[in-house]
Motif scaffolding. Sequence first.
Motif, PDB file in Angstrom:
ATOM      1  N   ARG A  82       0.851  -1.200   0.000  1.00 53.48           N
ATOM      2  CA  ARG A  82       0.000   0.000   0.000  1.00 53.48           C
ATOM      3  C   ARG A  82       0.881   1.242   0.000  1.00 53.48           C
ATOM      4  NH1 ARG A  82      -5.175  -2.161   1.453  1.00 53.48           N
ATOM      5  NH2 ARG A  82      -4.857  -4.313   0.818  1.00 53.48           N
ATOM      6  N   GLY A  83       0.527   2.222  -0.790  1.00 55.41           N
ATOM      7  CA  GLY A  83       1.291   3.465  -0.849  1.00 55.41           C
ATOM      8  C   GLY A  83       1.362   4.159   0.498  1.00 55.41           C
ATOM      9  N   TRP A  84       0.259   4.155   1.233  1.00 59.90           N
ATOM     10  CA  TRP A  84       0.243   4.786   2.542  1.00 59.90           C
ATOM     11  C   TRP A  84       1.172   4.069   3.514  1.00 59.90           C
ATOM     12  CZ3 TRP A  84      -1.124   1.312   6.184  1.00 59.90           C
ATOM     13  CH2 TRP A  84      -1.985   0.278   5.836  1.00 59.90           C
ATOM     14  N   GLY A  85       1.410   2.776   3.280  1.00 58.01           N
ATOM     15  CA  GLY A  85       2.271   2.006   4.169  1.00 58.01           C
ATOM     16  C   GLY A  85       3.691   2.530   4.192  1.00 58.01           C
ATOM     17  N   GLU A  86       4.177   2.940   3.032  1.00 56.99           N
ATOM     18  CA  GLU A  86       5.541   3.462   2.978  1.00 56.99           C
ATOM     19  C   GLU A  86       5.645   4.810   3.679  1.00 56.99           C
ATOM     20  OE1 GLU A  86       7.098   3.272  -0.974  1.00 56.99           O
ATOM     21  OE2 GLU A  86       7.064   1.077  -0.962  1.00 56.99           O
ATOM     22  N   VAL A  87       4.603   5.634   3.569  1.00 57.31           N
ATOM     23  CA  VAL A  87       4.607   6.934   4.246  1.00 57.31           C
ATOM     24  C   VAL A  87       4.589   6.726   5.760  1.00 57.31           C
ATOM     25  CG1 VAL A  87       3.287   9.064   4.620  1.00 57.31           C
ATOM     26  CG2 VAL A  87       3.509   8.113   2.311  1.00 57.31           C
ATOM     27  N   ILE A  88       3.719   5.851   6.225  1.00 64.87           N
ATOM     28  CA  ILE A  88       3.616   5.594   7.668  1.00 64.87           C
ATOM     29  C   ILE A  88       4.881   4.908   8.179  1.00 64.87           C
ATOM     30  CG2 ILE A  88       2.351   4.275   9.420  1.00 64.87           C
ATOM     31  CD1 ILE A  88      -0.199   4.957   7.829  1.00 64.87           C
ATOM     32  N   LEU A  89       5.419   3.967   7.406  1.00 60.29           N
ATOM     33  CA  LEU A  89       6.660   3.313   7.819  1.00 60.29           C
ATOM     34  C   LEU A  89       7.797   4.325   7.888  1.00 60.29           C
ATOM     35  CD1 LEU A  89       8.165   0.795   8.666  1.00 60.29           C
ATOM     36  CD2 LEU A  89       8.493   0.237   6.234  1.00 60.29           C
ATOM     37  N   ALA A  90       7.862   5.248   6.934  1.00 59.28           N
ATOM     38  CA  ALA A  90       8.904   6.283   6.976  1.00 59.28           C
ATOM     39  C   ALA A  90       8.758   7.140   8.225  1.00 59.28           C
ATOM     40  CB  ALA A  90       8.854   7.144   5.716  1.00 59.28           C
ATOM     41  N   ALA A  91       7.529   7.480   8.601  1.00 58.08           N
ATOM     42  CA  ALA A  91       7.316   8.259   9.835  1.00 58.08           C
ATOM     43  C   ALA A  91       7.819   7.472  11.039  1.00 58.08           C
ATOM     44  CB  ALA A  91       5.835   8.598   9.993  1.00 58.08           C
ATOM     45  N   ALA A  92       7.490   6.189  11.091  1.00 57.05           N
ATOM     46  CA  ALA A  92       7.943   5.349  12.207  1.00 57.05           C
ATOM     47  C   ALA A  92       9.462   5.228  12.215  1.00 57.05           C
ATOM     48  CB  ALA A  92       7.293   3.967  12.123  1.00 57.05           C
ATOM     49  N   LEU A  93      10.065   5.112  11.045  1.00 58.56           N
ATOM     50  CA  LEU A  93      11.523   5.015  10.986  1.00 58.56           C
ATOM     51  C   LEU A  93      12.184   6.310  11.441  1.00 58.56           C
ATOM     52  CD1 LEU A  93      11.978   2.989   7.675  1.00 58.56           C
ATOM     53  CD2 LEU A  93      12.374   2.187  10.021  1.00 58.56           C
ATOM     54  N   GLY A  94      11.546   7.436  11.178  1.00 57.51           N
ATOM     55  CA  GLY A  94      12.068   8.708  11.694  1.00 57.51           C
ATOM     56  C   GLY A  94      12.110   8.705  13.211  1.00 57.51           C
ATOM     57  N   ILE A  95      11.052   8.206  13.834  1.00 56.36           N
ATOM     58  CA  ILE A  95      11.038   8.072  15.289  1.00 56.36           C
ATOM     59  C   ILE A  95      12.097   7.066  15.726  1.00 56.36           C
ATOM     60  CG2 ILE A  95       9.661   7.332  17.284  1.00 56.36           C
ATOM     61  CD1 ILE A  95       7.176   8.311  15.673  1.00 56.36           C
ATOM     62  N   THR A  96      12.282   6.024  14.937  1.00 56.05           N
ATOM     63  CA  THR A  96      13.249   4.976  15.261  1.00 56.05           C
ATOM     64  C   THR A  96      14.675   5.506  15.241  1.00 56.05           C
ATOM     65  OG1 THR A  96      11.730   3.366  14.260  1.00 56.05           O
ATOM     66  CG2 THR A  96      13.961   2.613  14.723  1.00 56.05           C
ATOM     67  N   VAL A  97      14.949   6.499  14.441  1.00 64.02           N
ATOM     68  CA  VAL A  97      16.262   7.150  14.473  1.00 64.02           C
ATOM     69  C   VAL A  97      16.356   8.072  15.690  1.00 64.02           C
ATOM     70  CG1 VAL A  97      17.761   8.824  13.305  1.00 64.02           C
ATOM     71  CG2 VAL A  97      16.661   7.004  11.993  1.00 64.02           C
ATOM     72  N   TYR A  98      15.287   8.775  15.979  1.00 67.21           N
ATOM     73  CA  TYR A  98      15.269   9.794  17.018  1.00 67.21           C
ATOM     74  C   TYR A  98      15.427   9.233  18.431  1.00 67.21           C
ATOM     75  CZ  TYR A  98      13.345  13.537  19.927  1.00 67.21           C
ATOM     76  OH  TYR A  98      13.150  14.476  20.892  1.00 67.21           O
ATOM     77  N   TRP A  99      14.607   8.239  18.807  1.00 66.11           N
ATOM     78  CA  TRP A  99      14.612   7.813  20.215  1.00 66.11           C
ATOM     79  C   TRP A  99      15.905   7.166  20.674  1.00 66.11           C
ATOM     80  CZ3 TRP A  99      15.332   2.872  21.712  1.00 66.11           C
ATOM     81  CH2 TRP A  99      14.908   1.842  20.888  1.00 66.11           C
ATOM     82  N   PRO A 100      16.627   6.402  19.855  1.00 64.19           N
ATOM     83  CA  PRO A 100      17.918   5.904  20.354  1.00 64.19           C
ATOM     84  C   PRO A 100      18.944   7.022  20.569  1.00 64.19           C
ATOM     85  CG  PRO A 100      17.167   4.555  18.525  1.00 64.19           C
ATOM     86  CD  PRO A 100      16.281   5.757  18.578  1.00 64.19           C
ATOM     87  N   ILE A 101      18.872   8.047  19.730  1.00 66.88           N
ATOM     88  CA  ILE A 101      19.792   9.172  19.903  1.00 66.88           C
ATOM     89  C   ILE A 101      19.493   9.878  21.218  1.00 66.88           C
ATOM     90  CG2 ILE A 101      20.479  11.429  18.983  1.00 66.88           C
ATOM     91  CD1 ILE A 101      20.032  10.190  16.155  1.00 66.88           C
ATOM     92  N   VAL A 102      18.215  10.102  21.512  1.00 67.01           N
ATOM     93  CA  VAL A 102      17.812  10.722  22.778  1.00 67.01           C
ATOM     94  C   VAL A 102      18.250   9.850  23.956  1.00 67.01           C
ATOM     95  CG1 VAL A 102      15.808  11.357  24.194  1.00 67.01           C
ATOM     96  CG2 VAL A 102      15.910  12.039  21.785  1.00 67.01           C
TER      97      VAL A 102
END
Length: 146
Positions: A82-102
């Motif tokens: 699904r096209g929306w799946g890639e957008v939502i997965l990208a949003a989740a991956l952005g958080i996935t980069v952020y929280w380990p750095i924090v």
Amino acid sequence: MDSQGFAFWVLQGPGWLLFAYLAVAQCLSALDYDLGVRMGTQEPEERITKVGVAFWWALALGDLVFYTPLLGLGLIGHATGRGWGEVILAAALGITVYWPIVSLATVAKARAAPGWSLPKDRDYWIVLPVIVLWAGWGLWHLARMA
């Protein structure tokens, strides 16, 4: 297996492992932090102070109410093409980069704070950069495919 098939599994495999870990270690800890301590997935107050417990619990709560469902939905949408799946997965991956750095910044900055004593501090520095690299690669891959 072509490179797109390989890339699909590099996103999906670790993604579902992370989802399962978050569901058990973080989401349950948001509901009962002491359960997380007993499971060994959260740090006890004696090692990180009341403020540390409040911080780690807040991250667990954020995972419960937003991040873990977002990651699961993104993985499902991506897996089903699904096209929306890639957008939502990208949003989740952005958080996935952020929280380990924090988290790593917290571990580094709190190291000298009174009452803060993490005997497994090294584990954070091994696991969390791997998660950042995986999620960063995933973001790059999704952007390249868009």
